[in-house]
Design a protein around this motif. Structure first.
Motif, PDB file in Angstrom:
ATOM      1  N   ARG A   1       0.866  -1.180   0.000  1.00  0.00           N
ATOM      2  CA  ARG A   1       0.000   0.000   0.000  1.00  0.00           C
ATOM      3  C   ARG A   1       0.902   1.230   0.000  1.00  0.00           C
ATOM      4  O   ARG A   1       1.665   1.441   0.945  1.00  0.00           O
ATOM      5  N   VAL A   2       0.827   1.982  -1.099  1.00  0.00           N
ATOM      6  CA  VAL A   2       1.759   3.091  -1.339  1.00  0.00           C
ATOM      7  C   VAL A   2       1.002   4.417  -1.296  1.00  0.00           C
ATOM      8  O   VAL A   2       0.157   4.672  -2.167  1.00  0.00           O
ATOM      9  N   PRO A   3       1.276   5.287  -0.315  1.00  0.00           N
ATOM     10  CA  PRO A   3       0.635   6.605  -0.285  1.00  0.00           C
ATOM     11  C   PRO A   3       0.965   7.400  -1.542  1.00  0.00           C
ATOM     12  O   PRO A   3       2.128   7.469  -1.958  1.00  0.00           O
TER      13      PRO A   3
ATOM     14  N   GLY B   1       6.486   9.285 -22.171  1.00  0.00           N
ATOM     15  CA  GLY B   1       5.288   9.534 -22.960  1.00  0.00           C
ATOM     16  C   GLY B   1       4.017   9.162 -22.217  1.00  0.00           C
ATOM     17  O   GLY B   1       2.929   9.278 -22.767  1.00  0.00           O
ATOM     18  N   TRP B   2       4.162   8.701 -20.977  1.00  0.00           N
ATOM     19  CA  TRP B   2       3.012   8.345 -20.152  1.00  0.00           C
ATOM     20  C   TRP B   2       2.570   9.564 -19.347  1.00  0.00           C
ATOM     21  O   TRP B   2       3.377  10.421 -19.016  1.00  0.00           O
ATOM     22  N   ARG B   3       1.286   9.631 -19.022  1.00  0.00           N
ATOM     23  CA  ARG B   3       0.755  10.806 -18.315  1.00  0.00           C
ATOM     24  C   ARG B   3       0.947  10.678 -16.806  1.00  0.00           C
ATOM     25  O   ARG B   3       0.542   9.694 -16.198  1.00  0.00           O
ATOM     26  N   HIS B   4       1.531  11.721 -16.234  1.00  0.00           N
ATOM     27  CA  HIS B   4       1.885  11.769 -14.818  1.00  0.00           C
ATOM     28  C   HIS B   4       0.641  12.128 -13.998  1.00  0.00           C
ATOM     29  O   HIS B   4       0.203  13.268 -13.981  1.00  0.00           O
ATOM     30  N   ILE B   5       0.068  11.117 -13.297  1.00  0.00           N
ATOM     31  CA  ILE B   5      -1.189  11.345 -12.578  1.00  0.00           C
ATOM     32  C   ILE B   5      -1.056  11.302 -11.063  1.00  0.00           C
ATOM     33  O   ILE B   5      -1.961  11.718 -10.342  1.00  0.00           O
ATOM     34  N   GLY B   6       0.057  10.770 -10.559  1.00  0.00           N
ATOM     35  CA  GLY B   6       0.230  10.659  -9.116  1.00  0.00           C
ATOM     36  C   GLY B   6       1.691  10.788  -8.740  1.00  0.00           C
ATOM     37  O   GLY B   6       2.583  10.644  -9.591  1.00  0.00           O
ATOM     38  N   GLN B   7       1.935  11.061  -7.464  1.00  0.00           N
ATOM     39  CA  GLN B   7       3.313  11.191  -7.001  1.00  0.00           C
ATOM     40  C   GLN B   7       3.455  10.478  -5.659  1.00  0.00           C
ATOM     41  O   GLN B   7       2.638  10.643  -4.761  1.00  0.00           O
ATOM     42  N   THR B   8       4.506   9.667  -5.553  1.00  0.00           N
ATOM     43  CA  THR B   8       4.811   8.960  -4.319  1.00  0.00           C
ATOM     44  C   THR B   8       6.190   9.369  -3.819  1.00  0.00           C
ATOM     45  O   THR B   8       6.939  10.053  -4.518  1.00  0.00           O
ATOM     46  N   ALA B   9       6.524   8.905  -2.619  1.00  0.00           N
ATOM     47  CA  ALA B   9       7.867   9.112  -2.069  1.00  0.00           C
ATOM     48  C   ALA B   9       8.585   7.776  -1.923  1.00  0.00           C
ATOM     49  O   ALA B   9       9.513   7.632  -1.133  1.00  0.00           O
ATOM     50  N   PHE B  10       8.160   6.785  -2.707  1.00  0.00           N
ATOM     51  CA  PHE B  10       8.665   5.423  -2.629  1.00  0.00           C
ATOM     52  C   PHE B  10       9.971   5.321  -3.406  1.00  0.00           C
ATOM     53  O   PHE B  10      10.011   5.572  -4.614  1.00  0.00           O
ATOM     54  N   ARG B  11      11.048   4.919  -2.728  1.00  0.00           N
ATOM     55  CA  ARG B  11      12.352   4.771  -3.381  1.00  0.00           C
ATOM     56  C   ARG B  11      12.501   3.319  -3.846  1.00  0.00           C
ATOM     57  O   ARG B  11      12.730   2.414  -3.054  1.00  0.00           O
ATOM     58  N   LEU B  12      12.389   3.106  -5.142  1.00  0.00           N
ATOM     59  CA  LEU B  12      12.314   1.761  -5.698  1.00  0.00           C
ATOM     60  C   LEU B  12      13.677   1.107  -5.911  1.00  0.00           C
ATOM     61  O   LEU B  12      13.794  -0.119  -5.851  1.00  0.00           O
ATOM     62  N   PHE B  13      14.692   1.904  -6.199  1.00  0.00           N
ATOM     63  CA  PHE B  13      16.020   1.380  -6.530  1.00  0.00           C
ATOM     64  C   PHE B  13      16.990   1.774  -5.427  1.00  0.00           C
ATOM     65  O   PHE B  13      17.222   2.959  -5.187  1.00  0.00           O
ATOM     66  N   ARG B  14      17.553   0.761  -4.747  1.00  0.00           N
ATOM     67  CA  ARG B  14      18.435   0.995  -3.606  1.00  0.00           C
ATOM     68  C   ARG B  14      19.727   0.203  -3.804  1.00  0.00           C
ATOM     69  O   ARG B  14      19.906  -0.877  -3.244  1.00  0.00           O
ATOM     70  N   PRO B  15      20.640   0.734  -4.632  1.00  0.00           N
ATOM     71  CA  PRO B  15      21.843  -0.022  -4.996  1.00  0.00           C
ATOM     72  C   PRO B  15      22.767  -0.311  -3.821  1.00  0.00           C
ATOM     73  O   PRO B  15      23.646  -1.174  -3.924  1.00  0.00           O
TER      74      PRO B  15
ATOM     75  N   GLN C   1       5.994  14.765   4.551  1.00  0.00           N
ATOM     76  CA  GLN C   1       6.522  14.240   5.801  1.00  0.00           C
ATOM     77  C   GLN C   1       7.110  12.839   5.628  1.00  0.00           C
ATOM     78  O   GLN C   1       8.051  12.451   6.321  1.00  0.00           O
ATOM     79  N   MET C   2       6.564  12.089   4.673  1.00  0.00           N
ATOM     80  CA  MET C   2       7.005  10.713   4.456  1.00  0.00           C
ATOM     81  C   MET C   2       8.305  10.623   3.661  1.00  0.00           C
ATOM     82  O   MET C   2       8.902   9.543   3.572  1.00  0.00           O
ATOM     83  N   LYS C   3       8.766  11.705   3.096  1.00  0.00           N
ATOM     84  CA  LYS C   3       9.965  11.674   2.264  1.00  0.00           C
ATOM     85  C   LYS C   3      11.215  11.318   3.055  1.00  0.00           C
ATOM     86  O   LYS C   3      12.241  10.945   2.486  1.00  0.00           O
ATOM     87  N   ARG C   4      11.156  11.422   4.374  1.00  0.00           N
ATOM     88  CA  ARG C   4      12.300  11.034   5.203  1.00  0.00           C
ATOM     89  C   ARG C   4      12.461   9.523   5.275  1.00  0.00           C
ATOM     90  O   ARG C   4      13.481   9.012   5.713  1.00  0.00           O
ATOM     91  N   ASP C   5      11.434   8.798   4.862  1.00  0.00           N
ATOM     92  CA  ASP C   5      11.420   7.340   4.897  1.00  0.00           C
ATOM     93  C   ASP C   5      11.633   6.804   3.487  1.00  0.00           C
ATOM     94  O   ASP C   5      10.936   7.221   2.549  1.00  0.00           O
ATOM     95  N   ALA C   6      12.576   5.861   3.312  1.00  0.00           N
ATOM     96  CA  ALA C   6      12.844   5.321   1.972  1.00  0.00           C
ATOM     97  C   ALA C   6      11.605   4.677   1.365  1.00  0.00           C
ATOM     98  O   ALA C   6      11.424   4.691   0.144  1.00  0.00           O
ATOM     99  N   ASP C   7      10.751   4.107   2.218  1.00  0.00           N
ATOM    100  CA  ASP C   7       9.517   3.494   1.715  1.00  0.00           C
ATOM    101  C   ASP C   7       8.429   4.523   1.451  1.00  0.00           C
ATOM    102  O   ASP C   7       7.360   4.173   0.928  1.00  0.00           O
ATOM    103  N   GLY C   8       8.669   5.768   1.807  1.00  0.00           N
ATOM    104  CA  GLY C   8       7.685   6.818   1.557  1.00  0.00           C
ATOM    105  C   GLY C   8       6.336   6.538   2.194  1.00  0.00           C
ATOM    106  O   GLY C   8       5.294   6.877   1.647  1.00  0.00           O
ATOM    107  N   GLY C   9       6.368   5.878   3.359  1.00  0.00           N
ATOM    108  CA  GLY C   9       5.120   5.543   4.041  1.00  0.00           C
ATOM    109  C   GLY C   9       4.474   4.249   3.576  1.00  0.00           C
ATOM    110  O   GLY C   9       3.441   3.848   4.092  1.00  0.00           O
TER     111      GLY C   9
END
Length: 220
Positions: free
Chosen positions: A74-76, A165-179, A205-213
């Protein structure tokens, strides 16, 4: 592309790996196919083809059970606003109001169909048929990491800042790539995701968390 074709690819890959055949060096899945890399010093093409045909014949992969150990995330997500400025345009293309579009996407439980284009970046679907809208005819110069975009009944959650080319409809703070970690790709093919609507203030507020909440539970 269909749910059943993606299911078949995921299910067949698990079955393939469980065989432990000599010389198999790598497997992965795309949207609708299973990829196999092997060492021809261990297996010839002809022998491997016979083995694969035998495995394929064992069941109807289009109706097989999905792999176990998958996760439901579940991704805010902030829909619209200046964070995701193409929500109105996407809603019009789908023949819905903005509120209807947000309700449709945020209540859809979508599956990670494959990882591709950029490290750790998932393609997710399928959305309801109403979201079978085309890509844009021109590129958006840049969407940020964590952007949620829509086209052709699918969602893409961007792992890097990139044109699209895809339409930007939402924004998350989820960091998907963690090398820097042992498991650099957070999402895996077969995982499922619900993009839960939240406010811009909460997301900041959730941006401090790598999972973005984001939170998850294992699907048994």
């Amino acid at each position: 592309m269909s749910e059943q074709a993606n299911r078949a690819a995921l299910t067949f890959r698990v079955a393939l790996e469980s065989q432990n055949w000599d010389g198999i060096e790598e497997t992965s899945t795309s949207l609708v196919s299973t990829y196999l890399r092997f060492d021809p010093q261990w297996q010839t093409h002809a022998d491997l083809r016979v083995m694969l045909k035998g495995l394929l014949a064992q069941q109807d992969w289009f109706t097989g059970d999905l792999p176990t150990g998958r996760r439901l995330w579940r991704v805010p997500t902030v829909y619209g606003t200046t964070m995701a400025p193409q929500l109105d345009e996407a809603a019009r293309a789908a023949g819905m109001t903005v509120d209807e579009a947000v309700a449709s996407v945020s209540q859809s439980r979508v599956r990670v169909q494959t990882i591709g284009f950029a490290p750790g970046q998932p393609y997710l679907g399928e959305l309801p048929q109403v979201w079978n809208i085309p890509r844009q005819t021109a590129l958006t110069d840049k969407v940020p990491e964590g952007a949620l975009a829509v086209a052709i009944q699918q969602l893409v959650l961007f792992s890097v800042t990139t044109p699209t080319g895809w339409r930007h409809i939402g924004q998350t703070a989820f960091r998907l790539f963690r090398p820097e970690t042992e498991q650099p790709f957070v999402l895996r093919p077969g995982d499922e995701v619900i993009f839960v609507s939240t406010s811009p203030e909460t997301l900041t507020q959730m941006k401090r968390d790598a999972d973005g909440g984001a939170t998850f539970e294992v699907i048994t």
